[in-house]
Scaffold this active site. Structure first.
Site, PDB file in Angstrom:
ATOM      1  N   LYS A   1      30.059 -49.246 150.140  1.00 51.25           N
ATOM      2  CA  LYS A   1      29.378 -48.085 150.727  1.00 51.25           C
ATOM      3  C   LYS A   1      27.865 -48.331 150.766  1.00 51.25           C
ATOM      4  O   LYS A   1      27.215 -48.112 151.768  1.00 51.25           O
ATOM      5  CB  LYS A   1      29.720 -46.842 149.901  1.00 51.25           C
ATOM      6  CG  LYS A   1      29.069 -45.576 150.391  1.00 51.25           C
ATOM      7  CD  LYS A   1      29.573 -44.360 149.628  1.00 51.25           C
ATOM      8  CE  LYS A   1      28.725 -43.150 149.988  1.00 51.25           C
ATOM      9  NZ  LYS A   1      29.186 -41.927 149.325  1.00 51.25           N
TER      10      LYS A   1
ATOM     11  N   GLU B   1      28.363 -56.454 141.751  1.00 43.60           N
ATOM     12  CA  GLU B   1      29.586 -57.266 141.762  1.00 43.60           C
ATOM     13  C   GLU B   1      29.939 -57.711 143.174  1.00 43.60           C
ATOM     14  O   GLU B   1      30.255 -58.876 143.426  1.00 43.60           O
ATOM     15  CB  GLU B   1      30.761 -56.442 141.198  1.00 43.60           C
ATOM     16  CG  GLU B   1      30.658 -56.089 139.731  1.00 43.60           C
ATOM     17  CD  GLU B   1      29.979 -54.751 139.482  1.00 43.60           C
ATOM     18  OE1 GLU B   1      29.136 -54.331 140.316  1.00 43.60           O
ATOM     19  OE2 GLU B   1      30.280 -54.130 138.452  1.00 43.60           O
TER      20      GLU B   1
ATOM     21  N   GLY C   1      32.859 -42.609 147.422  1.00 41.59           N
ATOM     22  CA  GLY C   1      33.491 -43.922 147.284  1.00 41.59           C
ATOM     23  C   GLY C   1      34.977 -43.830 146.980  1.00 41.59           C
ATOM     24  O   GLY C   1      35.805 -44.492 147.608  1.00 41.59           O
ATOM     25  N   ARG C   2      35.343 -42.968 146.036  1.00 45.89           N
ATOM     26  CA  ARG C   2      36.756 -42.881 145.626  1.00 45.89           C
ATOM     27  C   ARG C   2      37.603 -42.085 146.618  1.00 45.89           C
ATOM     28  O   ARG C   2      38.797 -41.910 146.406  1.00 45.89           O
ATOM     29  CB  ARG C   2      36.859 -42.327 144.213  1.00 45.89           C
ATOM     30  CG  ARG C   2      36.140 -41.003 143.991  1.00 45.89           C
ATOM     31  CD  ARG C   2      36.008 -40.704 142.501  1.00 45.89           C
ATOM     32  NE  ARG C   2      35.161 -39.547 142.240  1.00 45.89           N
ATOM     33  CZ  ARG C   2      33.848 -39.569 142.137  1.00 45.89           C
ATOM     34  NH1 ARG C   2      33.183 -40.700 142.317  1.00 45.89           N
ATOM     35  NH2 ARG C   2      33.153 -38.470 141.867  1.00 45.89           N
TER      36      ARG C   2
ATOM     37  N   GLU D   1      36.722 -40.458 137.327  1.00 48.19           N
ATOM     38  CA  GLU D   1      35.345 -40.539 137.837  1.00 48.19           C
ATOM     39  C   GLU D   1      34.934 -39.183 138.412  1.00 48.19           C
ATOM     40  O   GLU D   1      33.770 -38.798 138.352  1.00 48.19           O
ATOM     41  CB  GLU D   1      35.205 -41.644 138.896  1.00 48.19           C
ATOM     42  CG  GLU D   1      33.755 -42.009 139.181  1.00 48.19           C
ATOM     43  CD  GLU D   1      33.590 -43.299 139.989  1.00 48.19           C
ATOM     44  OE1 GLU D   1      32.985 -44.256 139.483  1.00 48.19           O
ATOM     45  OE2 GLU D   1      34.075 -43.336 141.145  1.00 48.19           O
TER      46      GLU D   1
ATOM     47  N   HIS E   1      59.983 -50.217 129.024  1.00 47.06           N
ATOM     48  CA  HIS E   1      60.143 -51.306 128.053  1.00 47.06           C
ATOM     49  C   HIS E   1      58.823 -51.684 127.410  1.00 47.06           C
ATOM     50  O   HIS E   1      58.717 -52.726 126.769  1.00 47.06           O
ATOM     51  CB  HIS E   1      60.771 -52.518 128.741  1.00 47.06           C
ATOM     52  CG  HIS E   1      62.157 -52.221 129.232  1.00 47.06           C
ATOM     53  ND1 HIS E   1      63.283 -52.404 128.457  1.00 47.06           N
ATOM     54  CD2 HIS E   1      62.590 -51.682 130.394  1.00 47.06           C
ATOM     55  CE1 HIS E   1      64.349 -52.031 129.140  1.00 47.06           C
ATOM     56  NE2 HIS E   1      63.963 -51.569 130.326  1.00 47.06           N
TER      57      HIS E   1
ATOM     58  N   LYS F   1      24.896 -49.926 134.360  1.00 51.49           N
ATOM     59  CA  LYS F   1      24.377 -50.805 135.423  1.00 51.49           C
ATOM     60  C   LYS F   1      22.934 -51.188 135.130  1.00 51.49           C
ATOM     61  O   LYS F   1      22.546 -52.352 135.235  1.00 51.49           O
ATOM     62  CB  LYS F   1      24.395 -50.075 136.781  1.00 51.49           C
ATOM     63  CG  LYS F   1      25.726 -50.031 137.484  1.00 51.49           C
ATOM     64  CD  LYS F   1      25.481 -49.462 138.893  1.00 51.49           C
ATOM     65  CE  LYS F   1      26.751 -48.986 139.540  1.00 51.49           C
ATOM     66  NZ  LYS F   1      26.516 -48.269 140.793  1.00 51.49           N
TER      67      LYS F   1
END
Ligand code: F6P
Length: 531
Positions: A198, A204, A255-256, A341, A372, A500
């Protein structure tokens, strides 16, 4: 907008009284015995999704109290404000309009811009899918958080609809192992990189994008403009990187909440334009339900209220999501960002510290694998953790026996959580694998289950682009509902910033070894990592 925070209402106090009288000791077994119509009364239909809420610790009386709370908090007005594009993300001064991204042409806000980019993006996706002409066989999405988790979750979920000659890869972590693992298997000539960000500034993503470009050039790649494409609101930064093909979106897309925008490009490449449009249409159908269904039959509202009931009255700290569909393996991770978030906040809109809890921990794995691994704790652990089962009636494969086994397991788990097993029952059963030296009463305690553990089961007829779109939109709106009742801003994420900033300060210290002014632990770890 003048709207009350949940704890400022009369309904909140009434709910507290109801909890003491009927909630704290609510017994699911007794509730079913008392009311033969319970399953029907607490089952709900929304577009593409059937929801059985009856194995939860509430009844229709509880729902009435919760609905009173929703009304007193002005939930409908808050929802309408979001849908109308009011700047409800107040700390960033932004509207929240992911719903506009899936509105049909001529219906939503910003429709002209939305459909212009959508049309261009889908046409581009179709050109990539024409593999004979494009020469592309591998598509690498480079992005993180909301620019990664949505496509990474949806592409495998819709594998039955995916292009067979295209392999999608997802690189997100700044850890170089992530991109190295992917690049090791690729050739520049048949690889397309999608740089999804965005802001086009995320550390990253920029590091991985630069690594991809360096690898491309070093391995004889020709024509960066043809092999790199960007999805971003920062078109200028993408151009500076050397990318010509850019699909934009807008600051009113969080963003999400962005997989419906150009961030969905990997999905469109994998499943094609028609399926992507069906995905949007499924979400739009759920938007219509959220906007128009009466609160007492409005599934996102009911789920959001249930979440509040469990978090603030029962005090449950987490919710486990168990999709009984391998294609939905990444859904829990996606929902983790969506909910935690959004609603992992500790102050209300006015900045006041909240006197009650907000987002639960959301986590999970697909069934039956999860059974399991950690289901032991769900059944016999000391915490009560509501579970959300997702069952899909019709599979996209022909292995009918395996599908029957999958569904039987799904039903069995919610049944076992609810029914449990008393020590007396365990005592009456044989336990061939038990030690011969342990006394029967002690063994029975180990083999008993408390039961009364709540769960919700969501059922889809089939996992299709349309139903998946509806399911994701259901979760988005549910998160909005609990956030609105809590009076928080579900649409900012300041909590990511401090880490950050500190990482940026520490980065040069890793090279220089300068530990001045650092706390003792961080200084010692820095020294350890440098030697
Ligand atoms: O982690 C914070 C965050 O802002 C997320 O909300 C977002 O999805 C992610 O970073 C990626 O940001 P961008 O798309 O700008 O690279």
């Amino acid at each position: 907008m003048s709207a009350l925070r949940c704890d400022q209402t009369a309904a909140w106090a009434a709910l507290g009284g109801h909890f003491e009288a009927h909630g704290r000791d609510f017994d699911l077994g007794e509730a079913f015995a008392r009311d033969a119509g319970r399953a029907a009364a607490l089952s709900f239909e929304a577009p593409e999704v059937f929801a059985d809420l009856s194995k939860n610790r509430l009844d229709t009386a509880t729902l009435r109290f919760l609905l009173d709370l929703a009304r007193e908090c002005g939930l409908e007005a808050r929802r309408d404000a979001m849908l109308a594009g009011e700047p409800i993300n107040a700390t960033e001064g932004r509207a929240v309009l992911h719903t506009a991204l899936r509105a049909p042409r001529g219906q939503g806000l910003f429709g002209t811009e939305v459909h212009e980019v959508l049309g261009a993006m889908l046409a581009y996706a179709e050109r990539v899918r024409d593999t004979a002409a494009s020469g592309i066989r591998h598509v690498v999405n480079i992005g993180i958080g909301g620019s990664d988790l949505g496509p990474q979750m949806v592409v495998p979920a819709l594998d039955a609809h995916a292009h067979r000659e295209l392999t999608l890869h997802f690189v997100s972590n700044v850890d170089g192992h992530d991109i190295t693992r992917v690049l090791r298997r690729l050739q520049p000539a048949d690889t397309l990189f999608i740089i999804a960000s965005k802001t086009f500034t995320t550390q990253e993503t920029m590091a991985n994008a630069e690594a991809a470009r360096a690898w491309f050039v070093a391995n004889g790649g020709q024509d960066i403009a043809r092999h790199f494409v960007a999805s971003t609101t920062n078109v200028a930064a993408a151009a500076k990187f050397g990318i010509e093909a850019t699909f934009g979106f807008w600051d009113w897309v969080g963003g999400r909440y962005s997989l419906w925008s150009a961030i969905g490009l990997p999905i469109a490449v994998a499943v094609g334009a028609a399926n992507f449009r069906a995905f949007l249409a499924g979400a739009h159908a759920m938007d219509g339900h959220f906007a128009g269904a009466p609160l007492e039959r409005n599934l996102p509202v009911l789920l959001g209220l249930l979440d509040l009931w469990y978090r603030n009255f029962h005090g449950f700290t987490s919710r486990s999501v168990a999709p009984y569909h391998q294609g939905l393996a990444r859904l829990p991770a996606y929902l983790q960002q969506l909910e935690m978030e959004s609603n992992g906040k500790r102050v209300d809109m006015a900045g006041n510290v909240l006197p009650f809890a907000t987002s639960p921990v959301v986590w999970g794995e697909p069934g039956t694998n999860a059974q399991h691994a950690y289901f032991q704790m769900l059944h016999q652990g000391s915490d009560v953790i509501p579970v959300e089962f997702i069952a899909v009636k019709t599979p996209a494969h022909a292995l009918a026996d395996q599908h029957a086994k999958l569904l039987a397991n799904c039903l069995a788990q919610s049944q076992a959580l609810m029914l449990g097993k008393t020590a007396a029952m365990a005592l009456g059963e044989s336990a061939p694998t038990a030690s011969k030296t342990i006394d029967a009463a002690t063994l029975a305690e180990h083999r008993s289950f408390p039961g009364n553990r709540p769960s919700t089961t969501l059922v889809l007829d089939a996992l299709t682009p349309h139903s998946l779109g509806a399911l994701i939109a259901l979760y988005e709106h549910r998160v909005f509902v609990s956030g609105a009742l809590w009076g928080i801003n579900s649409f900012d994420q300041w909590g990511v910033e401090l880490g950050k900033a500190l990482a940026n300060q520490l980065l040069p210290r890793l090279a220089s070894g300068d530990a001045s002014g650092l706390d003792g632990s961080t200084a010692a770890l820095l020294a350890r990592l440098r030697t």
